[in-house]
Scaffold this motif. Structure first.
Motif, PDB file in Angstrom:
ATOM      1  N   UNK A   1       0.836  -1.196   0.000  1.00  0.00           N
ATOM      2  CA  UNK A   1       0.000   0.000   0.000  1.00  0.00           C
ATOM      3  C   UNK A   1       0.878   1.256   0.000  1.00  0.00           C
ATOM      4  N   UNK A   2       0.442   2.282  -0.722  1.00  0.00           N
ATOM      5  CA  UNK A   2       1.218   3.516  -0.831  1.00  0.00           C
ATOM      6  C   UNK A   2       0.495   4.622  -0.075  1.00  0.00           C
ATOM      7  N   UNK A   3       1.249   5.433   0.654  1.00  0.00           N
ATOM      8  CA  UNK A   3       0.619   6.522   1.403  1.00  0.00           C
ATOM      9  C   UNK A   3      -0.079   7.513   0.464  1.00  0.00           C
ATOM     10  N   UNK A   4      -1.210   8.022   0.901  1.00  0.00           N
ATOM     11  CA  UNK A   4      -1.933   9.018   0.108  1.00  0.00           C
ATOM     12  C   UNK A   4      -1.447  10.428   0.451  1.00  0.00           C
ATOM     13  N   UNK A   5      -0.513  10.533   1.403  1.00  0.00           N
ATOM     14  CA  UNK A   5      -0.038  11.860   1.813  1.00  0.00           C
ATOM     15  C   UNK A   5       1.487  11.944   1.776  1.00  0.00           C
ATOM     16  N   UNK A   6       2.067  11.875   0.584  1.00  0.00           N
ATOM     17  CA  UNK A   6       3.524  11.933   0.478  1.00  0.00           C
ATOM     18  C   UNK A   6       4.016  13.360   0.714  1.00  0.00           C
ATOM     19  N   UNK A   7       5.317  13.509   0.968  1.00  0.00           N
ATOM     20  CA  UNK A   7       5.906  14.850   1.063  1.00  0.00           C
ATOM     21  C   UNK A   7       5.972  15.449  -0.336  1.00  0.00           C
ATOM     22  N   UNK A   8       5.447  16.651  -0.484  1.00  0.00           N
ATOM     23  CA  UNK A   8       5.465  17.309  -1.796  1.00  0.00           C
ATOM     24  C   UNK A   8       6.450  18.456  -1.758  1.00  0.00           C
ATOM     25  N   UNK A   9       7.043  18.766  -2.937  1.00  0.00           N
ATOM     26  CA  UNK A   9       7.922  19.937  -2.977  1.00  0.00           C
ATOM     27  C   UNK A   9       7.126  21.189  -2.629  1.00  0.00           C
ATOM     28  N   UNK A  10       7.757  22.135  -1.954  1.00  0.00           N
ATOM     29  CA  UNK A  10       7.057  23.370  -1.588  1.00  0.00           C
ATOM     30  C   UNK A  10       7.003  24.364  -2.733  1.00  0.00           C
ATOM     31  N   UNK A  11       6.869  25.642  -2.372  1.00  0.00           N
ATOM     32  CA  UNK A  11       6.761  26.692  -3.380  1.00  0.00           C
ATOM     33  C   UNK A  11       8.074  26.815  -4.146  1.00  0.00           C
ATOM     34  N   UNK A  12       7.974  26.738  -5.474  1.00  0.00           N
ATOM     35  CA  UNK A  12       9.148  26.861  -6.335  1.00  0.00           C
ATOM     36  C   UNK A  12       9.041  28.203  -7.064  1.00  0.00           C
ATOM     37  N   UNK A  13       9.949  29.135  -6.719  1.00  0.00           N
ATOM     38  CA  UNK A  13       9.821  30.514  -7.211  1.00  0.00           C
ATOM     39  C   UNK A  13       9.721  30.554  -8.739  1.00  0.00           C
ATOM     40  N   UNK A  14      10.640  29.840  -9.415  1.00  0.00           N
ATOM     41  CA  UNK A  14      10.678  29.866 -10.876  1.00  0.00           C
ATOM     42  C   UNK A  14       9.419  29.242 -11.478  1.00  0.00           C
ATOM     43  N   UNK A  15       9.165  28.000 -11.087  1.00  0.00           N
ATOM     44  CA  UNK A  15       8.052  27.251 -11.673  1.00  0.00           C
ATOM     45  C   UNK A  15       6.701  27.888 -11.345  1.00  0.00           C
TER      46      UNK A  15
END
Lengths: 54, 232
Positions: B50-64
């Motif tokens: 089973x895979x977690x539904x709440x993975x760590x996501x990258x935060x705010x990326x100024x450029x992107x």
């Protein structure tokens, strides 16, 4: 009075078509042109806005 | 007159686009980033574990994310130019255009540019299977064009025959069908894809309603400025 209204309409139809064409140009550029740099920059927006992407 | 179209479209488009961009970063972007973890193979669905539904996501990326804001503002300015062009033509034919009636224009714009194409070509989460992009773009433009004409006929038509033509125009692209992939190979869980489409529609509707109201408001305001300059 009628002449004034008619004259105003005739003046308005050209800028309206100009704005329409410019608007479609902007949408095509931000949402549809597949050039790599443009695609990468607009990638997330294209997905979120429902434009066909990739 | 050119400046009235351009100035009101710029104000309305940039303001609504900025709000749309912020809403997108808050509500749509996390779902998109989550999907990209599956697209890139960092997470694997349908595996043994089973895979977690709440993975760590990258935060705010100024450029992107900065680019996303700029392109959202540009896109909504494009929409505003189209809507204000049509508002100008409608006003010539006797329609009342202001911040309040603009709300209805906004809902109509959402239906034309998001809902009508999205019903058969759902907002794509990254990683899904899709048909050739050119074919989808052709279908997208044809569907948006048909929906725009249809809603104009609904709003300004006066006979059942005209409304009938509008209904046919709205249904036809979906009866013909959008370009679809031959095989479904997308690695993204269906929950993420569904949430993405729902969020994209929700943010789109909010942004379009604001855009319509702003467009009506600025169009009327710039008109007052036009008249006072002309009589001065």
């Amino acid at each position: 009075m009628t002449t004034v209204t008619q004259a105003q309409s005739r003046i308005r139809i050209l800028p309206a078509f100009f704005a329409l064409a410019l608007g479609f140009g902007v949408i095509a550029l931000t949402g549809h042109v597949q050039a790599a740099a443009l695609h990468d920059a607009a990638h997330d927006v294209r997905h979120a806005t429902g434009f066909p992407c990739h | 007159m050119y400046s009235r179209f351009l100035v009101s479209a710029l104000f309305a488009g940039a303001t609504a686009g900025l709000i749309a961009g912020i809403l997108q970063l808050i509500f749509v972007q996390p779902v998109l980033l989550h999907a990209e973890l599956y697209e890139s193979g960092q997470l694997v669905h349908f595996g043994a574990e089973a895979v977690t539904a709440h993975p760590d996501l990258p935060g705010f990326d100024v450029m992107r994310d900065g680019l996303s804001l700029i392109f959202t503002m540009l896109t909504y300015t494009g929409y505003a130019l189209i809507m204000i062009a049509l508002m100008g033509i409608a006003e010539d034919r006797g329609a009342v255009i202001d911040g309040r009636t603009g709300l209805i224009w906004g809902v109509a714009g959402f239906v034309v540019f998001h809902l009508a194409p999205g019903v058969s070509l759902a907002p794509e989460v990254p990683g899904v299977a899709a048909a050739d992009v050119t074919a989808r773009q052709i279908w997208w433009f044809a569907t948006v064009g048909a929906a725009a004409v249809a809603l104009w006929l609904v709003a300004f038509g006066t006979t059942w025959m005209v409304w009938g033509v509008a209904a046919v125009l709205l249904a036809a692209p979906h009866l013909i069908g959008a370009p679809e992939p031959d095989v479904l190979v997308g690695p993204v869980p269906t929950e993420i894809g569904a949430l993405f489409a729902a969020r994209a529609f929700g943010v789109g509707l909010a942004a379009w309603v604001l855009l319509g109201s702003f467009a009506g408001y600025f169009w009327q305001r710039e008109g007052v400025a036009d008249t006072s300059t002309a009589s001065a």
